[in-house]
Design an enzyme around this catalytic site. Structure first.
Site, short mmCIF file in Angstrom:
data_model
loop_
_atom_site.label_atom_id
_atom_site.label_comp_id
_atom_site.label_asym_id
_atom_site.label_seq_id
_atom_site.Cartn_x
_atom_site.Cartn_y
_atom_site.Cartn_z
CB VAL A 205 -0.87 0.10 1.29
CG1 VAL A 205 -1.97 1.13 1.11
CG2 VAL A 205 -1.45 -1.22 1.70
CG HIS A 206 3.11 3.02 -3.02
ND1 HIS A 206 2.94 1.89 -3.73
CD2 HIS A 206 3.28 4.01 -3.93
CE1 HIS A 206 3.01 2.15 -5.02
NE2 HIS A 206 3.21 3.43 -5.18
NE ARG A 207 -0.78 3.88 -7.20
CZ ARG A 207 0.06 4.23 -8.16
NH1 ARG A 207 0.31 5.50 -8.39
NH2 ARG A 207 0.63 3.35 -8.91
#
Ligand code: UD1
Length: 355
Positions: A205-207
């Protein structure tokens, strides 16, 4: 004199994409290349490990830009690239994907009258609140060569009135994956993360849309907690995401670890029961590895992977994530070839030399 190219990279996906192209340029007479690293990603796990695992050449220039607001980061890159382009005077600049480094590479070159080749052109999420969408739209509209991974991307460009210089060449990540597959050590990756083939999930998860919105991040972590009721979840976290995740806390079955190198990521993605992600690149890699994907976003640029049934869009909704996991573990779908055959780099070099 060979055609002198400069390729600008700065963030993880660009390192992966550029490796096969750098090799193809190196192996072809009549074209020469060099890398410029903007320094957007600078931690060892975010940058150097990719250079060594992908055997990338040392950059001829490193701008050392580092982190900042989008404006400050992009502005510093523009100033640095102006100087590099003036001193190197390349015949053309190559830029990949949709990051702030992509935007700066294209904008600085176009303003200096240097032709730009945009690789991974024509991708659209149709969501202009994403920084990546703004970056790729601008890069496409100021580029001379637009190298598309598939027909959908080319159609998107035609719909925006871009018809010249559009070539469907496949995806460099496919080339890169085939090369990486020869070097992966599946057994040691499984051992390092203490997981059993087919009985764990890999998650990333990095957006900004997921991490900068606490409610969305909480929902995703709840989705991952539900996933642990079936199998453990390995969650390598981007350095920006990790403290945000730690502030919320994770369920016991979630193994929160530092970002992992490319070869470990591919080894795990190929062995996982399913991959849960908001990454763009991983959606394709997981497709080629024939692992089901659950994309924790509301839209994707890689719609072909959804149409084949191998990728499911859930947004941040834990109920949708849980349902998608169940479907991914039970359904089987045909697996048509998508985004090229692993010879994209050579096609790009041929087009640059002949058009
Ligand atoms: C960027 C790209 C995204 C790509 C992703 C891959 C943009 C707008 N986004 O997102 O398209 O999928 O890279 O990883 O360009 N940080 C570190 N160490 C690093 C790099 C970053 O700690 O080596 C932290 C910093 O706190 C920084 C933050 O991450 O402020 C954001 O990094 P940035 O490179 O701007 O964007 P990404 O979120 O990585």
């Amino acid at each position: 004199m060979p055609l002198r190219t400069l390729t600008v990279v700065g963030a993880r996906p660009e390192f992966v994409q550029t490796a096969p192209l750098a090799r193809a340029i190196e192996a072809t007479k009549g074209i020469a290349g060099g890398l410029v690293h903007t320094g957007q990603h600078y931690d060892y796990e975010m940058s150097q490990v990719f250079f060594s695992q992908l055997e990338l050449p040392e950059p001829v220039h490193h701008l050392g830009v580092g982190s900042g607001t989008h404006g400050a980061q992009t502005g510093a890159m523009l100033a640095g690239l102006d100087e590099v382009y003036e001193s190197e005077n390349p015949d053309l600049v190559i830029t990949h994907g949709d990051t702030n480094s992509t935007l700066a590479a294209a904008l600085s070159a176009a303003k200096l009258g240097i032709p730009v080749a945009h690789v991974e052109a024509g991708l659209r999420s149709w969501n202009r609140t994403m920084p990546e969408e703004l970056n790729r739209v601008v890069a496409d509209h100021i580029s001379t060569w637009l190298f598309c991974p598939g027909e959908v991307a080319a159609d998107n460009l035609h719909a925006e009135g871009i018809n010249e210089g559009v070539f469907v060449v496949g995806d460099l990540m496919r080339d890169s994956l085939l090369w990486t597959m020869r070097n992966i050590d599946i057994a040691s990756a499984l051992q390092r993360f203490d997981v059993v083939p087919g009985e764990f999930f890999l998650a990333t998860v990095h957006r900004a849309e997921n991490t900068d919105d606490e409610a969305n991040l909480r929902s995703i972590l709840e989705g991952l907690r539900r996933a642990t009721q079936r199998y453990p979840v390995v969650l390598p976290a981007h350095p920006r995401t990790r403290p945000l995740i730690e502030a919320i806390g994770v369920a016991p079955g979630i193994r929160l670890v530092d970002p992992i190198g490319h070869t470990e990521a591919i080894a795990l993605a190929g062995q996982a029961a399913a991959v849960l992600t908001d990454s763009g690149g991983l959606q394709k890699e997981v497709y080629w590895l024939e692992t089901p994907c659950i994309t924790m976003r509301d839209e994707t640029e890689w719609i072909e992977t959804v149409e084949t049934g191998w990728n499911r869009l859930t947004g941040a909704d834990p109920i949708a994530i849980e349902a998608a996991i169940k479907a991914a573990l039970t359904e089987r779908h045909p697996h048509p070839e998508l985004y090229g055959d692993g010879r994209t780099a050579h096609r790009i070099v041929d087009h640059l030399l002949t058009s």
